[in-house]
Design an enzyme around this catalytic site. Structure first.
Site, PDB file in Angstrom:
ATOM      1  CE  LYS A   1      -5.568   1.531   4.632  1.00  0.00           C
ATOM      2  NZ  LYS A   1      -6.334   1.899   3.415  1.00  0.00           N
ATOM      3  CE  LYS A  54      -4.254  -1.919   1.901  1.00  0.00           C
ATOM      4  NZ  LYS A  54      -3.917  -3.304   1.597  1.00  0.00           N
ATOM      5  CD  GLU A  67     -11.314  -1.849  -2.450  1.00  0.00           C
ATOM      6  OE1 GLU A  67     -10.882  -1.416  -1.352  1.00  0.00           O
ATOM      7  OE2 GLU A  67     -11.813  -2.970  -2.598  1.00  0.00           O
ATOM      8  NE  ARG A 105      -8.373  -9.861  -4.010  1.00  0.00           N
ATOM      9  CZ  ARG A 105      -9.525  -9.382  -3.554  1.00  0.00           C
ATOM     10  NH1 ARG A 105     -10.626  -9.558  -4.261  1.00  0.00           N
ATOM     11  NH2 ARG A 105      -9.581  -8.703  -2.426  1.00  0.00           N
ATOM     12  CG  HIS A 117     -12.690  -2.688   9.020  1.00  0.00           C
ATOM     13  ND1 HIS A 117     -13.055  -1.362   9.032  1.00  0.00           N
ATOM     14  CD2 HIS A 117     -12.092  -2.929  10.212  1.00  0.00           C
ATOM     15  CE1 HIS A 117     -12.695  -0.823  10.179  1.00  0.00           C
ATOM     16  NE2 HIS A 117     -12.111  -1.749  10.909  1.00  0.00           N
TER      17      HIS A 117
END
Length: 714
Positions: free
Chosen positions: A194, A152, A311, A328, A271
């Site tokens: 995260k 990330k 996202e 994916r 989540h």
């Protein structure tokens, strides 16, 4: 080689592609630039996504190969495949996550390609590279794209350079607790912690203050190590009440990248998405175009090929910020297929073989609205605690052009404690959002399961909420409207109790008739269940259980085959018969002249009634001498809410604890669950150590209440 014309149907008619065909001993393969041959595909996954890929492969004439663990030996995806290979014990680390075992099967079976599905190895850079080295097509993006988008912190830098809006935060290599806590303080609470390699809600925690930061950090790290074998974290500012909006993108090897519009996945628990829709409600064409173009920029920045999802977090003013890219096929991809008339798995197979995208951007037209509801084995009334167990009864709405049921289980199968507890995805389409939502609720009423707790009633409550109907959705929707979504349970009505009693009487009658047919004595007194008596009406008392409450029903048998049923001062006139329709039993009945036909399931002394309005359970009480004495563990301490592994033990014998103190951390269904003290007291015994397996309802800790010394204040 001969040149031929191949046609592919689309919503807009037929687009023509000139391709070359190579005739081989095993069939026909496409040749277009660097085209690979895909005549046999191994699906490195299980459950509904494995079945989903197999259906499209079969449609295209591609043979499918399944892999399975000990727990999945008799699973639906194994039965559907052309070939199936055993790859190890139930734990995913020893089976579905074993690259060596999956590749060994791919080579042994002669598979030309591997489809990873979602989860497991789908976003594993090393696996994609290993496939390439073995000359096997990995149906997904290049390993470089997986690596860049999978970490990330790296993806944030790439997106910023590509002009995609991002949220600020700490993505550095220094990972000490002190550094992360200092960065969180500088960013300002609340913050989101995260896992840099995370996904699916795993390894993700919200820290709302400095005092809980380290506890949440440790929990996120443990879960990340378990799920991704990597506990590197990033810290970002947490945007309160955002929308979760994502864009489906698709690229090919020829430089083409398109977007197939957005999905709104805001309504989540733990989540994790629970209900998704496409397109997003109340998103203007201008914002939709900007979202799509930003997603295409993101994909092109990493030379993306195949299906991917970008996202975004969206605020109340429809400003949006890059969150992550899933490299994916997503769980919720069917809603994008429904509004664009596409088969994204077919696109995956064609693009992986080197073909160009079947449609370019101007060819992709948005039509109607689609919802997907994820049906889980879980208990919404117990913090959505995942469940496991047998599907003793399973009946679903009929699938049609506008209704899809994506599942990997059948009646009689078990939802395993080793994997995700999703039972199915119910996908519907309508001309507009209102029509699609009405269709969703109608189909949810027809999705009936007995044997374990599910979230179906919760999905009905959620989809019927006025704010959801209005499209006012955010990621805090469930906590915001908690009281509305979890109303106090209603006791079954008198009419429902009569239906349950009628179902039991008719079952008894059917069993008696079966006895007579099997008996050599048709006049046996044990072969009568009509209640007939000379000159008098036969009455019987029936005791039924409604939760903790018992109800007495006086059933009167009339000569004409009808019944009177008295509940307290109320008397009901009841008639009916059980009829089989499509493999299910329906109770065609009349109660005081009101006719209905609920679905009837009687299992283990419990009557389950399912109607288009409601569902109810009514039981026959079990005699005390037959009731299992299983409450000792719960009364004396804490019990395991499910089968799982003890990850951490926080207490020892002799420790004093208060109500709500953390006792243990369990890992089950790929999620962490903290077991807390049900009351204050002193730990007498700890029954499990770290790393051991505990079965559902097993006593974990014995707890003694502290004695209050004389003279102490009360």
């Amino acid at each position: 080689m001969a040149a031929v014309i191949l046609s592919f149907p689309t919503l807009q008619g037929l687009r023509i592609f000139t391709q070359k065909l190579s005739w081989t001993k095993r069939g026909v393969r496409f040749v277009s630039g660097e085209v690979g041959r895909i005549e046999k595909v191994l699906i490195a996954n299980r459950g509904e996504i494995a079945c989903r890929v197999m259906r499209t492969a079969k449609k295209m004439g591609v043979r499918s190969v399944a892999v399975y663990s000990d727990a999945d030996r008799d699973s639906m995806h194994v039965a559907m495949a052309d070939e199936a290979y055993h790859i190890g014990p139930a734990p995913s680390q020893e089976s579905y996550l074993s690259m060596e075992k999956v590749l060994e099967v791919a080579k042994k079976s002669g598979s030309h390609a591997v489809h990873p599905g979602y989860g497991f190895l789908s976003e594993n850079t090393e696996f994609a590279e290993a496939c390439k080295q073995e000359g096997i097509i990995f149906i997904g993006p290049p390993s470089s794209a997986i690596r860049d988008m999978g970490i990330k912190s790296t993806s944030k830098y790439i997106m910023s350079a590509a002009g995609v809006p991002i949220i600020g935060g700490y993505h550095g290599e220094e990972q000490s607790n002190e550094r992360l806590q200092a960065e969180a303080a500088q960013i300002g609470f609340p913050v989101m912690i995260k896992a840099v390699r995370g996904g699916g809600g795993k390894g993700m925690r919200i820290a709302r203050s400095d005092s809980v930061f380290l506890e949440q950090l440790e929990s996120a790290r443990r879960e990340a190590r378990k799920s991704f074998n990597d506990d590197v974290m990033l810290v970002e500012k947490f945007v309160e009440d955002p929308r979760h909006v994502e864009v489906q993108v698709f690229g090919d090897m020829h430089g083409n990248v398109v977007y197939l519009f957005e999905r709104d996945c805001s309504v989540q628990r733990r989540h994790q998405k629970i209900i998704e829709e496409a397109p997003g409600p109340d998103i203007s064409p201008e914002v939709r175009r900007k979202l799509g173009e930003a997603a295409v920029k993101a994909a092109k920045a990493v030379n993306y090929v195949g299906a991917g999802t970008v996202e975004f977090i969206m605020d109340a003013q429809h400003n949006f910020y890059f969150m992550e890219m899933n490299t994916r096929l997503q769980v919720e991809h069917p809603v994008s297929e429904m509004i664009t008339g596409t088969d994204l798995v077919e696109w995956q197979l064609r693009v992986a073989a080197g073909e160009r995208l079947p449609l370019l951007q101007d060819d992709i037209i948005l039509r109607g609205h689609s919802f997907e509801a994820r049906i889980y084995a879980e208990d919404p009334n117990n913090d959505f605690l995942p469940g496991a167990g047998p599907l003793l009864h399973l009946s679903t709405p009929a699938a049609d052009q506008h209704t899809r049921i994506e599942t990997g289980v059948r009646e009689g199968d078990e939802v395993s404690p080793h994997y995700d507890p999703m039972i199915a995805k119910l996908v519907v389409w309508g001309e507009d959002r209102s029509a699609a939502l009405k269709k969703l609720r109608y189909c949810l009423r027809q999705y009936n399961i007995v044997g374990l707790n599910t979230n179906i009633d919760f999905l009905l409550s959620l989809s019927g909420h006025p704010e959801f109907e209005a499209g006012n959705v955010t990621t805090s929707f469930i906590p915001q409207y908690y009281a509305d979504l979890f109303p106090a349970p209603r006791a079954p009505s008198g009419e429902t109790i009569c239906q349950a009693a009628l179902g039991l009487v008719l079952q008894e009658k059917r069993h008696t008739q079966a006895f007579v047919q099997a008996s050599n004595d048709p006049f046996s007194p044990f072969g009568s269940s009509s209640g007939w008596r000379s000159n008098i009406q036969y009455n019987r008392n029936m005791t039924l259980q409604l939760g903790d409450k018992k109800v007495e029903v006086v059933v009167g048998y009339s000569k004409d085959g009808s019944y009177t049923m008295q509940l307290g001062d109320e008397v009901y006139h009841v008639t009916g018969e059980v009829e089989l329709e499509g493999g299910a039993s329906f109770l065609h009945c009349s109660v005081n002249g009101v006719k209905s036909r609920p679905k009837l399931v009687i299992l283990d002394s419990t009557v389950h009634l399912f109607s288009t309005e409601d569902s109810s359970q009514v039981s026959v009480p079990v005699p005390k001498y037959l009731a299992a004495v299983s409450g000792a563990g719960a009364q004396g301490g804490a019990v395991a809410p499910m089968t799982g592994t003890i990850e951490k033990v926080m207490v020892k014998a002799g420790d004093t604890v208060a109500v709500g103190d953390a006792l243990m951390v369990m890992n089950a269904m790929k999620m962490e669950h903290t077991i807390r003290a049900p009351k204050a007291g002193v730990i007498k015994r700890v029954f499990f150590s770290e790393g051991s397996q505990a079965n559902r309802h097993a006593p974990l800790i014995e707890l003694e209440e502290e004695e209050v010394e004389e003279g102490s204040s009360q």
